[in-house]
Scaffold this motif. Structure first.
Motif, PDB file in Angstrom:
ATOM      1  N   LYS A 189       0.979  -1.180  -0.091  1.00 30.34           N
ATOM      2  CA  LYS A 189      -0.063  -0.013   0.035  1.00 30.34           C
ATOM      3  C   LYS A 189       0.831   1.337  -0.065  1.00 30.34           C
ATOM      4  CE  LYS A 189      -4.134   0.187   1.872  1.00 30.34           C
ATOM      5  NZ  LYS A 189      -5.135   0.096   2.639  1.00 30.34           N
ATOM      6  N   ARG A 190       1.884   1.194   0.812  1.00 31.00           N
ATOM      7  CA  ARG A 190       2.699   2.512   0.899  1.00 31.00           C
ATOM      8  C   ARG A 190       3.571   2.720  -0.350  1.00 31.00           C
ATOM      9  NH1 ARG A 190       3.326   6.101   4.031  1.00 31.00           N
ATOM     10  NH2 ARG A 190       5.412   7.168   4.397  1.00 31.00           N
ATOM     11  N   GLY A 191       3.834   1.856  -1.015  1.00 30.57           N
ATOM     12  CA  GLY A 191       4.593   1.787  -2.299  1.00 30.57           C
ATOM     13  C   GLY A 191       3.750   2.284  -3.566  1.00 30.57           C
ATOM     14  N   SER A 192       2.409   1.887  -3.019  1.00 31.96           N
ATOM     15  CA  SER A 192       1.428   2.341  -4.267  1.00 31.96           C
ATOM     16  C   SER A 192       1.099   3.721  -4.214  1.00 31.96           C
ATOM     17  CB  SER A 192       0.254   1.183  -4.248  1.00 31.96           C
ATOM     18  OG  SER A 192      -0.528   1.343  -2.958  1.00 31.96           O
ATOM     19  N   CYS A 193       0.892   4.071  -2.815  1.00 38.57           N
ATOM     20  CA  CYS A 193       0.565   5.431  -2.562  1.00 38.57           C
ATOM     21  C   CYS A 193       1.465   6.492  -3.309  1.00 38.57           C
ATOM     22  CB  CYS A 193       0.235   5.532  -1.115  1.00 38.57           C
ATOM     23  SG  CYS A 193      -0.403   7.355  -0.619  1.00 38.57           S
ATOM     24  N   ILE A 194       2.973   6.222  -2.914  1.00 38.44           N
ATOM     25  CA  ILE A 194       3.786   7.038  -3.128  1.00 38.44           C
ATOM     26  C   ILE A 194       3.932   7.152  -4.906  1.00 38.44           C
ATOM     27  CG2 ILE A 194       6.550   6.959  -3.760  1.00 38.44           C
ATOM     28  CD1 ILE A 194       6.539   5.729  -0.941  1.00 38.44           C
ATOM     29  N   ASN A 195       3.562   6.151  -5.607  1.00 34.44           N
ATOM     30  CA  ASN A 195       3.472   6.243  -7.049  1.00 34.44           C
ATOM     31  C   ASN A 195       2.170   7.009  -7.673  1.00 34.44           C
ATOM     32  OD1 ASN A 195       5.927   4.924  -8.435  1.00 34.44           O
ATOM     33  ND2 ASN A 195       5.547   3.557  -6.722  1.00 34.44           N
ATOM     34  N   TYR A 196       0.812   6.719  -6.751  1.00 34.95           N
ATOM     35  CA  TYR A 196      -0.487   7.558  -7.266  1.00 34.95           C
ATOM     36  C   TYR A 196       0.190   8.965  -7.150  1.00 34.95           C
ATOM     37  CZ  TYR A 196      -3.021   2.953  -6.980  1.00 34.95           C
ATOM     38  OH  TYR A 196      -3.303   1.723  -6.976  1.00 34.95           O
ATOM     39  N   LYS A 197       0.832   9.224  -5.981  1.00 36.12           N
ATOM     40  CA  LYS A 197       0.769  10.742  -5.646  1.00 36.12           C
ATOM     41  C   LYS A 197       1.926  11.284  -6.519  1.00 36.12           C
ATOM     42  CE  LYS A 197      -0.386  10.966  -0.884  1.00 36.12           C
ATOM     43  NZ  LYS A 197       0.235  10.990   0.552  1.00 36.12           N
ATOM     44  N   LYS A 198       2.873  10.673  -6.882  1.00 37.84           N
ATOM     45  CA  LYS A 198       3.966  10.980  -8.187  1.00 37.84           C
ATOM     46  C   LYS A 198       3.295  11.120  -9.558  1.00 37.84           C
ATOM     47  CE  LYS A 198       7.999  11.716 -10.042  1.00 37.84           C
ATOM     48  NZ  LYS A 198       8.671  12.976 -10.078  1.00 37.84           N
ATOM     49  N   ALA A 199       2.108  10.153  -9.785  1.00 36.99           N
ATOM     50  CA  ALA A 199       1.689  10.380 -10.931  1.00 36.99           C
ATOM     51  C   ALA A 199       0.772  11.501 -11.018  1.00 36.99           C
ATOM     52  CB  ALA A 199       0.861   8.982 -11.371  1.00 36.99           C
TER      53      ALA A 199
ATOM     54  N   LYS B 161      -9.031   7.288  -0.996  1.00 40.15           N
ATOM     55  CA  LYS B 161      -8.767   8.338   0.403  1.00 40.15           C
ATOM     56  C   LYS B 161      -7.711   8.003   1.282  1.00 40.15           C
ATOM     57  CE  LYS B 161     -11.696  10.624   3.944  1.00 40.15           C
ATOM     58  NZ  LYS B 161     -13.185  10.793   4.536  1.00 40.15           N
ATOM     59  N   TRP B 162      -7.722   6.759   1.320  1.00 41.14           N
ATOM     60  CA  TRP B 162      -6.754   6.322   2.265  1.00 41.14           C
ATOM     61  C   TRP B 162      -5.178   6.802   2.050  1.00 41.14           C
ATOM     62  CZ3 TRP B 162      -2.688   3.384   0.219  1.00 41.14           C
ATOM     63  CH2 TRP B 162      -3.008   2.939  -0.833  1.00 41.14           C
ATOM     64  N   CYS B 163      -5.090   6.743   0.592  1.00 38.72           N
ATOM     65  CA  CYS B 163      -3.920   7.289   0.040  1.00 38.72           C
ATOM     66  C   CYS B 163      -3.722   8.892   0.191  1.00 38.72           C
ATOM     67  CB  CYS B 163      -3.527   6.603  -1.368  1.00 38.72           C
ATOM     68  SG  CYS B 163      -1.933   7.205  -2.172  1.00 38.72           S
ATOM     69  N   LYS B 164      -4.453   9.515  -0.173  1.00 33.07           N
ATOM     70  CA  LYS B 164      -4.635  11.034  -0.276  1.00 33.07           C
ATOM     71  C   LYS B 164      -4.194  11.342   1.199  1.00 33.07           C
ATOM     72  CE  LYS B 164      -7.031  15.112  -1.597  1.00 33.07           C
ATOM     73  NZ  LYS B 164      -8.272  15.501  -2.234  1.00 33.07           N
ATOM     74  N   ASN B 165      -4.688  10.923   2.360  1.00 39.58           N
ATOM     75  CA  ASN B 165      -4.516  11.106   3.554  1.00 39.58           C
ATOM     76  C   ASN B 165      -3.376  10.356   4.096  1.00 39.58           C
ATOM     77  OD1 ASN B 165      -6.841  12.626   3.656  1.00 39.58           O
ATOM     78  ND2 ASN B 165      -7.939  10.959   4.052  1.00 39.58           N
ATOM     79  N   MET B 166      -2.640   9.632   3.487  1.00 38.91           N
ATOM     80  CA  MET B 166      -1.397   9.047   4.078  1.00 38.91           C
ATOM     81  C   MET B 166      -0.079   9.936   3.739  1.00 38.91           C
ATOM     82  SD  MET B 166       0.738   5.672   2.961  1.00 38.91           S
ATOM     83  CE  MET B 166      -0.548   4.524   3.292  1.00 38.91           C
ATOM     84  N   PRO B 167       0.590  10.268   5.244  1.00 36.04           N
ATOM     85  CA  PRO B 167       1.765  11.237   5.066  1.00 36.04           C
ATOM     86  C   PRO B 167       2.755  10.664   3.928  1.00 36.04           C
ATOM     87  CG  PRO B 167       1.414  10.112   7.254  1.00 36.04           C
ATOM     88  CD  PRO B 167       0.426   9.736   6.271  1.00 36.04           C
TER      89      PRO B 167
END
Length: 84
Positions: free
Chosen positions: A49-59, A77-83
């Motif tokens: 999840k953390r790795g996916s979130c980093i890449n979603y935010k980069k995209a 939402k889970w990712c958008k709110n992840m630091p």
């Protein structure tokens, strides 16, 4: 070429293979947002999840419409709110 191979690998649920091709695509064009988005999907498929979130935010930072829609959706939402 590498993105197309990665896309095929992703849909065959060969996530590690997809990530390998996407890293090569990014080496050629580090501003290609879809590569980061597909890495995010692949890492999520692997349970990272953390790795996916980093890449979603980069995209999203590279103006990916798909990633931005995902991050603003109920599902993302889970990712958008992840630091970071």
């Amino acid at each position: 070429y590498f993105y197309a191979r990665a896309y095929s690998s992703y849909f065959l649920k060969e996530y590690i293979e997809a990530i390998k091709y996407l890293k090569k695509a990014i080496a050629i064009d580090p501003e290609f947002a879809n590569s980061y988005y597909l890495i995010g999907l692949s890492k999520q498929g692997l349970g990272n999840k953390r790795g996916s979130c980093i890449n979603y935010k980069k995209a999203a930072s590279l103006k990916s419409v798909q990633a931005t829609k995902y991050l603003n959706s109920r599902s993302g939402k889970w990712c958008k709110n992840m630091p970071d």
